[in-house]
Design an enzyme around this catalytic site. Structure first.
Site, PDB file in Angstrom:
ATOM      1  N   ASN A 105      42.162  38.185  25.505  1.00 33.37           N
ATOM      2  CA  ASN A 105      41.210  39.228  25.955  1.00 33.37           C
ATOM      3  C   ASN A 105      41.767  40.640  25.923  1.00 33.37           C
ATOM      4  O   ASN A 105      41.043  41.585  25.628  1.00 33.37           O
ATOM      5  CB  ASN A 105      40.629  38.874  27.333  1.00 33.37           C
ATOM      6  CG  ASN A 105      41.681  38.704  28.394  1.00 33.37           C
ATOM      7  OD1 ASN A 105      42.824  38.359  28.113  1.00 33.37           O
ATOM      8  ND2 ASN A 105      41.312  38.959  29.621  1.00 33.37           N
ATOM      9  N   GLY A 107      46.927  33.014  30.978  1.00 28.82           N
ATOM     10  CA  GLY A 107      45.805  32.291  30.366  1.00 28.82           C
ATOM     11  C   GLY A 107      45.104  31.434  31.393  1.00 28.82           C
ATOM     12  O   GLY A 107      45.098  31.753  32.588  1.00 28.82           O
ATOM     13  N   SER A 108      44.534  30.326  30.905  1.00 33.49           N
ATOM     14  CA  SER A 108      43.702  29.516  31.790  1.00 33.49           C
ATOM     15  C   SER A 108      44.571  28.626  32.695  1.00 33.49           C
ATOM     16  O   SER A 108      45.718  28.310  32.375  1.00 33.49           O
ATOM     17  CB  SER A 108      42.777  28.632  30.950  1.00 33.49           C
ATOM     18  OG  SER A 108      43.581  27.770  30.164  1.00 33.49           O
ATOM     19  N   GLU A 110      50.170  33.714  35.135  1.00 33.81           N
ATOM     20  CA  GLU A 110      49.126  34.714  35.346  1.00 33.81           C
ATOM     21  C   GLU A 110      47.821  34.052  34.937  1.00 33.81           C
ATOM     22  O   GLU A 110      47.505  33.969  33.745  1.00 33.81           O
ATOM     23  CB  GLU A 110      49.395  35.962  34.482  1.00 33.81           C
ATOM     24  CG  GLU A 110      50.698  36.673  34.817  1.00 33.81           C
ATOM     25  CD  GLU A 110      50.629  37.483  36.117  1.00 33.81           C
ATOM     26  OE1 GLU A 110      49.516  37.772  36.584  1.00 33.81           O
ATOM     27  OE2 GLU A 110      51.701  37.810  36.652  1.00 33.81           O
ATOM     28  N   CYS A 147      40.332  39.485  33.248  1.00 34.55           N
ATOM     29  CA  CYS A 147      40.656  38.501  34.289  1.00 34.55           C
ATOM     30  C   CYS A 147      40.395  39.038  35.694  1.00 34.55           C
ATOM     31  O   CYS A 147      40.151  38.270  36.606  1.00 34.55           O
ATOM     32  CB  CYS A 147      42.100  38.051  34.155  1.00 34.55           C
ATOM     33  SG  CYS A 147      43.241  39.432  34.176  1.00 34.55           S
ATOM     34  N   GLU A 205      34.869  30.602  36.563  1.00 37.08           N
ATOM     35  CA  GLU A 205      35.043  32.007  36.167  1.00 37.08           C
ATOM     36  C   GLU A 205      34.082  32.319  35.010  1.00 37.08           C
ATOM     37  O   GLU A 205      33.977  31.548  34.057  1.00 37.08           O
ATOM     38  CB  GLU A 205      36.489  32.162  35.693  1.00 37.08           C
ATOM     39  CG  GLU A 205      36.862  33.551  35.257  1.00 37.08           C
ATOM     40  CD  GLU A 205      38.293  33.603  34.691  1.00 37.08           C
ATOM     41  OE1 GLU A 205      38.921  32.536  34.466  1.00 37.08           O
ATOM     42  OE2 GLU A 205      38.768  34.712  34.476  1.00 37.08           O
TER      43      GLU A 205
HETATM   44  P1  NAD Z   1      44.156  29.714  27.076  1.00 39.03           P
HETATM   45  O1  NAD Z   1      44.826  29.013  28.195  1.00 39.03           O
HETATM   46  O2  NAD Z   1      43.174  28.998  26.254  1.00 39.03           O
HETATM   47  O3  NAD Z   1      45.250  30.290  26.057  1.00 39.03           O
HETATM   48  C1  NAD Z   1      46.354  31.044  26.454  1.00 39.03           C
HETATM   49  C2  NAD Z   1      47.513  30.758  25.534  1.00 39.03           C
HETATM   50  O4  NAD Z   1      47.869  29.385  25.627  1.00 39.03           O
HETATM   51  C3  NAD Z   1      47.182  31.031  24.068  1.00 39.03           C
HETATM   52  O5  NAD Z   1      48.290  31.682  23.458  1.00 39.03           O
HETATM   53  C4  NAD Z   1      46.970  29.641  23.503  1.00 39.03           C
HETATM   54  O6  NAD Z   1      47.299  29.514  22.138  1.00 39.03           O
HETATM   55  C5  NAD Z   1      47.922  28.793  24.339  1.00 39.03           C
HETATM   56  N1  NAD Z   1      47.463  27.400  24.434  1.00 39.03           N
HETATM   57  C6  NAD Z   1      46.166  26.968  24.462  1.00 39.03           C
HETATM   58  N2  NAD Z   1      46.130  25.613  24.556  1.00 39.03           N
HETATM   59  C7  NAD Z   1      47.421  25.194  24.595  1.00 39.03           C
HETATM   60  C8  NAD Z   1      48.026  23.907  24.669  1.00 39.03           C
HETATM   61  N3  NAD Z   1      47.306  22.798  24.716  1.00 39.03           N
HETATM   62  N4  NAD Z   1      49.374  23.838  24.681  1.00 39.03           N
HETATM   63  C9  NAD Z   1      50.139  24.958  24.628  1.00 39.03           C
HETATM   64  N5  NAD Z   1      49.611  26.188  24.523  1.00 39.03           N
HETATM   65  C10 NAD Z   1      48.277  26.321  24.496  1.00 39.03           C
HETATM   66  O7  NAD Z   1      43.532  31.001  27.763  1.00 39.03           O
HETATM   67  P2  NAD Z   1      42.581  32.074  27.123  1.00 39.03           P
HETATM   68  O8  NAD Z   1      41.248  31.484  26.889  1.00 39.03           O
HETATM   69  O9  NAD Z   1      43.272  32.749  25.979  1.00 39.03           O
HETATM   70  O10 NAD Z   1      42.495  33.121  28.344  1.00 39.03           O
HETATM   71  C11 NAD Z   1      41.463  33.112  29.279  1.00 39.03           C
HETATM   72  C12 NAD Z   1      41.984  32.853  30.671  1.00 39.03           C
HETATM   73  O11 NAD Z   1      43.117  33.649  30.929  1.00 39.03           O
HETATM   74  C13 NAD Z   1      40.986  33.209  31.743  1.00 39.03           C
HETATM   75  O12 NAD Z   1      41.004  32.226  32.738  1.00 39.03           O
HETATM   76  C14 NAD Z   1      41.524  34.510  32.312  1.00 39.03           C
HETATM   77  O13 NAD Z   1      41.152  34.785  33.633  1.00 39.03           O
HETATM   78  C15 NAD Z   1      42.975  34.299  32.179  1.00 39.03           C
HETATM   79  N6  NAD Z   1      43.666  35.578  32.136  1.00 39.03           N
HETATM   80  C16 NAD Z   1      44.517  35.883  33.123  1.00 39.03           C
HETATM   81  C17 NAD Z   1      45.164  37.107  33.101  1.00 39.03           C
HETATM   82  C18 NAD Z   1      46.124  37.499  34.171  1.00 39.03           C
HETATM   83  O14 NAD Z   1      46.768  38.532  34.012  1.00 39.03           O
HETATM   84  N7  NAD Z   1      46.249  36.765  35.247  1.00 39.03           N
HETATM   85  C19 NAD Z   1      44.936  37.989  32.056  1.00 39.03           C
HETATM   86  C20 NAD Z   1      44.048  37.622  31.059  1.00 39.03           C
HETATM   87  C21 NAD Z   1      43.430  36.407  31.098  1.00 39.03           C
END
Ligand code: NAD
Length: 463
Positions: free
Chosen positions: A125, A198-199, A220, A254, A341
């Site tokens: 994002n 990420g998630s 995070e 986020c 979310e």
């Molecule tokens: P995601 O978890 O799908 O992906 C994040 C990272 O993890 C990516 O680089 C992805 O390639 C990797 N990944 C995905 N699946 C994986 C797996 N099975 N094994 C290993 N690595 C894997 O998250 P997203 O959709 O990119 O982000 C959205 C989420 O992130 C939302 O929940 C949002 O609130 C959160 N977020 C948090 C912050 C923060 O600062 N706290 C900032 C931005 C987004």
């Protein structure tokens, strides 16, 4: 790994990359502060030089309006890298502490040392900011870094690769590109510290990988950030601030306010004003000032949340992943949009009769990254903060708290653990190492066998 499951090429490549970085770290090159500051300044230059390329890549990946990209990614990173280069000597300076008399003669100090070989995994994002801000902190703290940007923002990931390769020796910092398969391969490597954004679901995998290596981890994550509005607020100003924060990057932030809780008496006028603001900001067609949804599956996910009464401002365009902003004017706790979310341009407005009751409901949800409250009354603001645990709080505005590099950033409970940004980032990527130096003079207070009647004297003396 055993013969039945030979390591994949990705794993072998990563192993080689990490081994190279381990040698680089062991060489001690990253330790002098001058080296780190020079790299940070050089990195800032490169980001500045490629600023237009960043705007282009972010437009290609997310249709981000250039000014949003500039403020939240390019300028943010420039500001932070310069801040790190400037403040590093002060942050890294060993801290002298006093030494108790029974250690005399001695001196004690606390030093900040790098973990060694660290990994940063980022979401899509804010694909530049969320990859590079932790990277800057990691470099400032003297680590070698592997960074994995998100595969869902491929133009930015390519650019990050170019920018990082132009500045850093791959033994020091390297970008690895790819999706979950590369993420899975990272999970098998013995990094000294893990930094994941990420998630929650995927965050658990990184937490488990870190635990396997007994390595520290920062998570995070996300969650539903509540925004509570009191009865006494100036409504025009309040609504405008909430709408600006919510629809920046099309709600794919986020810390965006996920939903708003307004007093029943204000619901109608709040909704009217929110719709008017949306019309004023984005018009009633398709706006170049609203980012696009990252991909079709998120677009469909968001559409599936907007059932029931919905006010849409503008036209959707599925081809372009343009999702017109929406208000859910009579949202309810049981709505689909209230289960997870939202992470998109949809704002549920819930009405409350009794503030305490509403707060106890919100306080029962998983702890969010951010909590927002609007009120002229200081006690009400503090009551909201005391009722709902969160990583950060902003009173009378939303998302602005992250623009202050002096405020540590991170979650609480299910929205994550650990802090970064500014000094907190430097501290996240380093650990405190305690030093005591005794002098080789004759000991004044040596306690040594045979103890004889020493215990009695010691107890009288050490009250
Ligand atoms: P995601 O978890 O799908 O992906 C994040 C990272 O993890 C990516 O680089 C992805 O390639 C990797 N990944 C995905 N699946 C994986 C797996 N099975 N094994 C290993 N690595 C894997 O998250 P997203 O959709 O990119 O982000 C959205 C989420 O992130 C939302 O929940 C949002 O609130 C959160 N977020 C948090 C912050 C923060 O600062 N706290 C900032 C931005 C987004």
């Amino acid at each position: 790994m055993n013969d039945e499951h030979p390591p994949s090429t990705v794993v072998l490549d990563l192993e080689r990359l990490l081994q190279g970085q381990q040698r680089f770290f062991a060489s001690g090159k990253t330790l002098p502060l001058e080296f780190r500051r020079e790299r940070l300044s050089r990195f800032a230059e490169e980001i500045e030089k490629r600023a237009d390329d960043f705007l282009e890549a972010l437009a290609a990946d997310l249709g981000k309006p250039p000014i949003e990209s500039y403020l939240s990614e390019v300028w943010y990173l420039l500001k932070e890298s310069r801040y790190f280069a400037k403040k590093l000597p002060r942050w890294a300076k060993p801290k002298r502490v006093s030494t108790p008399f029974h250690n005399f003669p001695a001196r004690s100090e606390i030093r900040r040392e790098p973990f060694g070989n660290v990994v940063v995994v980022a979401p899509w994002n804010y694909p530049a900011q969320l990859s590079l801000s932790p990277l800057l902190a990691a470099v400032a703290a003297g680590n070698c870094v592997v960074v994995k940007p998100s595969e869902l923002a491929p133009a930015t990931a390519n650019l990050l690769d170019e920018v990082v390769s132009a500045v850093f020796d791959p033994g020091h910092v390297a970008v690895v590109q790819g999706g979950p398969e590369v993420g899975q391969a990272l999970l098998e490597q013995p990094f000294d510290y893990w930094f994941y954004t990420g998630s929650e679901k995927v965050g658990r995998l990184y937490a488990a990988a870190a635990a396997k290596n007994l390595a520290p981890v920062t998570l995070e994550l996300g969650g539903k950030c509540p925004c509570v509005v009191d009865t006494d607020v100036p409504l025009d100003e309040t609504v405008e601030r909430i709408v600006i924060a919510k629809f920046f990057n099309a709600g794919q932030t986020c810390i965006a306010p996920d939903f708003v809780l307004v007093p029943e008496s204000l619901r109608e006028s709040f909704v009217e004003k929110a719709v008017a603001s949306l019309k004023q900001f984005y018009g009633e067609g398709k706006s170049p000032d609203l980012a696009r949804i990252v991909n079709a599956s998120h677009y469909d996910r968001l559409l599936s949340l907007v059932e029931g009464k919905t006010i849409r401002v503008g036209e959707d365009d599925r081809e372009e992943n343009y999702l017109a902003p929406r208000i859910l004017p009579e949202a309810d706790w049981n709505d689909k949009a209230m289960q997870d979310e939202i992470f998109g341009p949809v704002l549920p407005v819930l009405a409350y009769g009794d503030l305490d009751e509403a707060l106890s409901r919100v306080g029962g949800l998983p702890s969010p990254l951010a909590l927002y409250a609007f009120s002229r009354n200081r006690d009400t603001l503090e009551l909201v903060a005391a009722s709902v645990r969160s990583g950060t709080v902003c009173f009378n505005d939303a998302i602005k708290q992250v623009t202050n590099l002096k405020l540590p950033f991170g979650g609480a409970g299910r929205s994550g653990m650990g802090r970064y940004r500014g000094r907190a980032g430097f501290e996240a990527f380093s650990y405190t190492r305690s030093f005591m130096k005794r002098y080789l003079w004759k000991d004044v207070f040596a306690i040594k066998p045979p103890y004889g009647s020493l215990l009695g004297k010691v107890r009288r003396f050490l009250k």
